[in-house]
Motif scaffolding. Structure first.
Motif, PDB file in Angstrom:
ATOM      1  N   UNK A 164     -12.408  -4.188  -6.415  1.00 12.64           N
ATOM      2  CA  UNK A 164     -11.095  -4.394  -5.811  1.00 12.64           C
ATOM      3  C   UNK A 164     -10.705  -3.229  -4.912  1.00 12.64           C
ATOM      4  N   UNK A 165     -10.927  -2.017  -5.389  1.00 13.97           N
ATOM      5  CA  UNK A 165     -10.576  -0.826  -4.612  1.00 13.97           C
ATOM      6  C   UNK A 165     -11.419  -0.731  -3.351  1.00 13.97           C
ATOM      7  N   UNK A 166     -12.712  -0.980  -3.479  1.00 20.86           N
ATOM      8  CA  UNK A 166     -13.639  -0.810  -2.355  1.00 20.86           C
ATOM      9  C   UNK A 166     -13.689  -2.018  -1.433  1.00 20.86           C
ATOM     10  N   UNK A 167     -13.161  -3.145  -1.889  1.00 22.53           N
ATOM     11  CA  UNK A 167     -13.188  -4.341  -1.058  1.00 22.53           C
ATOM     12  C   UNK A 167     -14.562  -4.980  -0.978  1.00 22.53           C
ATOM     13  N   UNK A 168     -15.338  -4.886  -2.069  1.00 24.54           N
ATOM     14  CA  UNK A 168     -16.659  -5.509  -2.131  1.00 24.54           C
ATOM     15  C   UNK A 168     -16.733  -6.359  -3.390  1.00 24.54           C
ATOM     16  N   UNK A 169     -17.792  -7.144  -3.521  1.00 29.38           N
ATOM     17  CA  UNK A 169     -17.932  -8.003  -4.692  1.00 29.38           C
ATOM     18  C   UNK A 169     -18.393  -7.198  -5.902  1.00 29.38           C
ATOM     19  N   UNK A 170     -18.148  -7.740  -7.076  1.00 33.01           N
ATOM     20  CA  UNK A 170     -18.553  -7.085  -8.324  1.00 33.01           C
ATOM     21  C   UNK A 170     -20.074  -6.977  -8.371  1.00 33.01           C
TER      22      UNK A 170
END
Length: 173
Positions: A147-153
């Motif tokens: 969420x913080x980095x704006x990428x998928x888990x």
């Protein structure tokens, strides 16, 4: 009367900013230390992050947690600063004595040498990888990091696998 309203609004904004800056100062400091090569760079980065928080605070809509927004702002600011100032390559010096550390055993002793070695290796990683490791070391879950980095888990998991391989190779050379 209008002037009084503007002044009150500015005072409220300033109070809100000061409260946020105080509450999240350690978060901002940790992120800045990872990207700073000198204490002067740390100060510059820290101030730049605070400026970006000030400028963006009114646009924070609360769709994410405040801590997530602060981390994202700090990391993006540091990455941008790092790129703009041409500090991509080479190792940087991290002054771990100035970073809050947890005791490694029940006696309360700190393994500062271990922290120095770890952070020296982390400082040699790329900007994004530094951010991921910093978030993980702060105890964030893969979901929070994504969420913080704006990428998928799943991308977080893949990146951590690759980061661990890089750190292992660097430690053994």
């Amino acid at each position: 009367m209008r002037l009084i309203y503007i002044m009150r609004s500015t005072d409220e904004r300033e109070e809100r900013f000061l409260a946020v800056a105080d509450r999240y100062k350690e978060v901002v400091a940790k992120v800045c230390w990872v990207y700073a090569s000198t204490s002067a760079n740390f100060e510059d980065l820290y101030q730049e992050v605070l400026v970006n928080i000030w400028q963006g605070l009114d646009s924070f809509r609360g769709e994410a947690k405040m801590s997530t927004w602060i981390y994202r702002t700090a990391i993006n600011t540091c990455i941008t600063w790092h790129r703009r100032n041409g500090r991509h390559g080479g190792a940087t010096t991290v002054r771990l004595d100035d970073v809050l550390c947890e005791p490694v055993d029940d006696s309360g002793h700190y393994d500062l040498e271990g922290y120095r070695e770890l952070y020296a290796l982390i400082s040699r990683l790329g900007s994004i990888d530094k951010a991921l490791v910093t978030l993980w070391l702060d105890g964030h879950s893969y979901d929070e990091i994504a969420s913080i980095m704006g990428i998928s888990v799943s991308n977080v998991g893949v990146r951590f696998y690759r980061i661990k391989e890089k750190l292992s190779k660097m430690a053994n050379t």
